[in-house]
Scaffold this active site. Structure first.
Site, PDB file in Angstrom:
ATOM      1  N   LYS A  90      60.824  30.886  57.751  1.00  0.00           N
ATOM      2  CA  LYS A  90      61.708  31.859  57.108  1.00  0.00           C
ATOM      3  C   LYS A  90      63.029  31.231  56.658  1.00  0.00           C
ATOM      4  O   LYS A  90      63.553  31.591  55.602  1.00  0.00           O
ATOM      5  CB  LYS A  90      61.985  33.047  58.024  1.00  0.00           C
ATOM      6  N   THR A  91      63.552  30.279  57.445  1.00  0.00           N
ATOM      7  CA  THR A  91      64.791  29.626  57.019  1.00  0.00           C
ATOM      8  C   THR A  91      64.559  28.842  55.738  1.00  0.00           C
ATOM      9  O   THR A  91      65.413  28.814  54.838  1.00  0.00           O
ATOM     10  CB  THR A  91      65.329  28.706  58.122  1.00  0.00           C
ATOM     11  N   ASP A 118      69.084  37.811  57.298  1.00  0.00           N
ATOM     12  CA  ASP A 118      68.088  37.249  58.204  1.00  0.00           C
ATOM     13  C   ASP A 118      68.048  38.078  59.487  1.00  0.00           C
ATOM     14  O   ASP A 118      69.010  38.787  59.821  1.00  0.00           O
ATOM     15  CB  ASP A 118      68.464  35.794  58.516  1.00  0.00           C
ATOM     16  N   GLU A 119      66.953  37.984  60.229  1.00  0.00           N
ATOM     17  CA  GLU A 119      66.778  38.679  61.511  1.00  0.00           C
ATOM     18  C   GLU A 119      67.092  40.172  61.376  1.00  0.00           C
ATOM     19  O   GLU A 119      67.800  40.763  62.205  1.00  0.00           O
ATOM     20  CB  GLU A 119      67.676  38.046  62.591  1.00  0.00           C
ATOM     21  N   GLN A 151      59.609  40.176  67.111  1.00  0.00           N
ATOM     22  CA  GLN A 151      60.684  39.424  67.767  1.00  0.00           C
ATOM     23  C   GLN A 151      61.953  40.268  67.923  1.00  0.00           C
ATOM     24  O   GLN A 151      63.060  39.732  68.031  1.00  0.00           O
ATOM     25  CB  GLN A 151      60.995  38.144  66.989  1.00  0.00           C
ATOM     26  N   ARG A 208      58.297  29.556  71.325  1.00  0.00           N
ATOM     27  CA  ARG A 208      59.286  28.468  71.238  1.00  0.00           C
ATOM     28  C   ARG A 208      58.604  27.113  71.425  1.00  0.00           C
ATOM     29  O   ARG A 208      59.189  26.079  71.096  1.00  0.00           O
ATOM     30  CB  ARG A 208      60.382  28.604  72.309  1.00  0.00           C
TER      31      ARG A 208
END
Length: 729
Positions: A35-36, A224-225, A255, A607
């Site tokens: 996504k980044t 974002d997020e 998330q 992670r």
């Protein structure tokens, strides 16, 4: 554009997200799906295609670390234009930093506010509300943290003191405290973190011309997020986006883990209602983890409702990978020992680096036994997102001085430094000065203090000390020194380091001051024209995770919440047991609570890049009590074919308290038979719970041998040798 292959390394879904224009866009980005990359390439593509100038783009994220990474990637993609980095002109900020920047320009639209406002820290917040709640434990006092949570919840929903709903007597008291809290902040020209967002939204609602100016400026808005936004942040995004045709939000409902601090994943889920003409693009190809880890993650999160069509599973072209190691320990000390042993073995026999390992846990209280185990093996470690550096006493002292230099009306800071370092201003004199300041709200703070001196309202020694302090502050306010030199001047003039040297923890505190000096030097070096105001804003909005150093060469210890956005080759998740993960009592837990805890476990699992380890304790000391626990339901939701159980002593990952009692009985019998270790007075020993110690005396013998041991950190303990499992050092 410096990179001609800007779009070459995108998969089809990423490319579609980068090139979409004309209607609002929601990018549902699974963990590790790039996504980044999508956000940064989208920004670079807009600039490269001359669809927008850098200053016409705003990108909002949740951490300074993420914002810095975005800037770095955009620089790599587009580079330098006219001696200015492209990324420096794109507005890439956290919500709080963006709002602070807007308010610096426009807060003066509100009466009695000016752009030199200070940002009140969480420590300031606790201090003010603590005073308003009354002394802890006294009849009629309120719990400070309950009041803070109530006020923050109101601000997250754009509810000020006047509109605060109050029916019960306690709610009415909280409403009253909220009112006085806001008044005290205003007297100091200060805003807390939640105020930054609430007041910016208020600015846009009450001053449409200001809002229109920003809407014209920002032709493209990216967030974002988005699953972590609260009601105030959602409102702010909608205001900034205007007609929203160039709004792009990125998020993952799987998330969403911040419901406890006001996040509303519904903001993501109702995207189609907010924007009926919006487009949704889903990213599911994972570039981080092995197939084994992804299969486990998919199986786990599949037990939650899957909204917005994200029922599809993450997938990867990568390797199958090793099975997931699981370990059931008799207690948390054995669990910590197993984790430390696995890390030690990997580094010393397989050539791994300590920096490749992270230990994640649900609560900060779990870190102590893990730290003990790592220290025993001499394994270097770093605790991430523990006590904020800028919340340490000595740093708060220096920040209070600096805040006063740009905002001489800052009552919060003045209260803190009037007798720091100690200069002979006693408690009664301090309260006399503060009372004078507060009883003359229309008088400048410095004028009130000088009047206290002139009218001899405090004793002679205190008068001289306060007058010298005010003269110093006046001189530094008029100084033109850069930030690092100004800090050096301040430290020298108040003789702060000499004062610290008299404290019990002088070494650690002096090290913190030196680190703060280095921070100021770095700021000045990187921002030669940077102002004290900019420096204070930067450090005020810093978060512990911003200091994470991937090159530290040490094992990372952090909570599952703090691990969001990070990745590690090897991940240990400790304490995967009922009552800890999920952190709820089964009888009282709602479906929504369990679902969020499951999402938190999912975040932890995803992670890991190559190896994942899950451990739990059958028995754990919690607040001085030994508590028996069951394996977490989340372990039971993982396919057994993916698990490799390393539990010892006839235990397994699903062991019960009865299993442990049988194992302990067996171990005790073996110790009696093998009582070959001879303990004598003066022997130095190690205990898995209490650490290093020395034997002071012994009584009895054989299976009944009793030892009196003095431990360095836990005092004197009387132990039965056959059960104590002591090791000679």
């Amino acid at each position: 554009m410096s990179n001609p292959n800007l779009l070459a390394f995108l998969n089809p879904e990423q490319l579609a997200a980068v090139e979409h224009r004309g209607t609002p866009l929601l990018v549902l980005a699974g963990a590790g799906s790039g996504k980044t990359r999508v956000v940064t390439v989208r920004i670079a593509n807009l600039v490269a295609q001359e669809e927008a100038r850098p200053g016409e783009i705003v990108a909002i994220t949740f951490t300074n670390k993420a914002a810095a990474e975005m800037r770095s990637r955009i620089n790599d993609l587009i580079g330098v234009d006219d001696n200015t980095t492209t990324a420096s002109r794109v507005w890439i900020h956290t919500f709080h930093a963006l709002c602070a920047r807007i308010l610096r320009r426009d807060i003066s639209n509100f009466p009695n506010w000016d752009r030199n406002f200070v940002i009140a820290t969480q420590t300031d917040q606790r201090a003010i509300i603590g005073r308003l709640c009354g002394p802890t434990g006294k009849p009629g006092s309120l719990d400070t943290f309950r009041v803070i949570r109530s006020i923050e919840k109101a601000k997250h929903n754009l509810i000020g003191p006047a509109a605060f709903p109050a029916v019960t007597p306690i709610e009415k008291r909280i409403k009253n405290i909220y009112h006085y809290y806001q008044e005290e902040l205003a007297e100091s020209n200060a805003l807390d973190y939640s105020d930054l967002i609430m007041m910016t939204a208020q600015l846009f609602h009450e001053y449409p011309d200001v809002l229109e100016r920003y809407q014209r400026r920002f032709r493209h808005v990216m967030v974002d997020e988005y699953q972590d936004t609260n009601a105030a942040q959602h409102d702010l995004v909608q205001l900034l986006a205007g007609d929203a045709k160039n709004l792009c939000v990125v998020g993952d409902p799987d998330q969403s883990i911040y419901g406890w601090r006001g996040a509303e994943p519904e903001n993501l889920l109702r995207f189609t209602n907010d924007y009926p003409n919006g487009k949704i693009i889903t990213l599911l190809q994972n570039y981080r983890s092995t197939r084994t880890i992804l299969t486990a993650a998919n199986e786990l999160i599949g037990n939650n409702p899957r909204p917005l069509g994200l029922a599809k599973e993450l997938w990867t072209k990568g390797e199958e990978g090793a099975k997931i190691s699981v370990y059931s320990a008799p207690d948390e000390y054995d669990e910590g020992g197993w984790i430390a042993g696995e890390i030690f073995r990997s580094v010393n026999s397989q050539g791994a680096s300590y920096a490749d390992f992270a230990i994640l846990y649900r609560t900060n209280a779990q870190s102590r036994t893990l730290e003990d185990a790592l220290r025993k093996r001499s394994i270097p470690y770093t605790i991430i997102a523990g006590t904020r550096f800028y919340d340490r006493r000595e740093i708060r002292d220096l920040l209070s001085y600096l805040r006063l230099l740009i905002n001489p009306g800052d009552l919060l800071s003045f209260r803190r430094i009037i007798n720091v370092p100690s200069r002979g201003v006693g408690k009664i004199s301090v309260e006399r000065v503060m009372t004078e300041i507060e009883s003359h709200p229309d008088e400048a703070l410095f004028d009130s203090v000088y009047r206290c001196v002139a009218e001899e309202l405090i004793p002679p020694r205190a008068r001289r000390a306060v007058e010298q302090l005010m003269i110093l502050l006046d001189e530094l306010i008029n100084s033109s020194l850069p930030v690092d030199k100004l800090l050096e001047e301040l430290l020298e003039r108040i003789d702060y380091t000499a004062w610290l040297q008299k404290s019990n923890d002088a070494v650690a505190r002096l090290e913190n001051v030196e680190e703060f000096r280095e921070t100021a030097r770095d700021f000045t070096e990187n921002n030669p024209e940077g102002s004290l105001e900019e420096f204070l804003e930067e450090v005020s909005l810093a978060a512990p995770i911003d200091d994470f150093d991937e090159q530290s060469g040490s094992v990372s210890l952090l909570t599952l919440h703090a691990a969001k956005g990070l990745e590690f080759p090897n991940v240990f998740i400790s304490g995967v047991e009922e009552g800890l993960l999920p952190l709820t009592r089964q009888q009282a837990a709602s479906d929504e609570q369990i679902e969020e805890e499951r999402r938190l476990c999912y975040v932890g699992i995803t992670r890991a890049e190559y190896r994942l380890h899950l451990s739990r304790s059958v028995r754990r000391n919690i607040q001085g009590r030994k508590v028996w626990s069951k394996a977490s339901r989340f372990i039971k939701e993982l396919p057994t074919s993916l698990l490799d159980d390393h539990s010892s002593g006839n235990l397994n990952i699903l062991s019960t308290s009865e299993d442990l009692l049988a194992v302990e009985k067996e171990r005790a019998e073996k110790r009696v038979k093998k009582q070959g270790i001879v303990f004598t007075v003066g022997d130095r020993v190690w205990h898995d719970k209490w650490g290093r110690g020395i034997i002071l005396s012994r009584a009895g013998g054989g299976p009944s041998l009793k030892l009196t041991v003095k431990f360095a950190r836990h005092g004197i303990k009387k132990l039965v040798a056959k059960y104590a499992n002591l090791q000679k050092m």
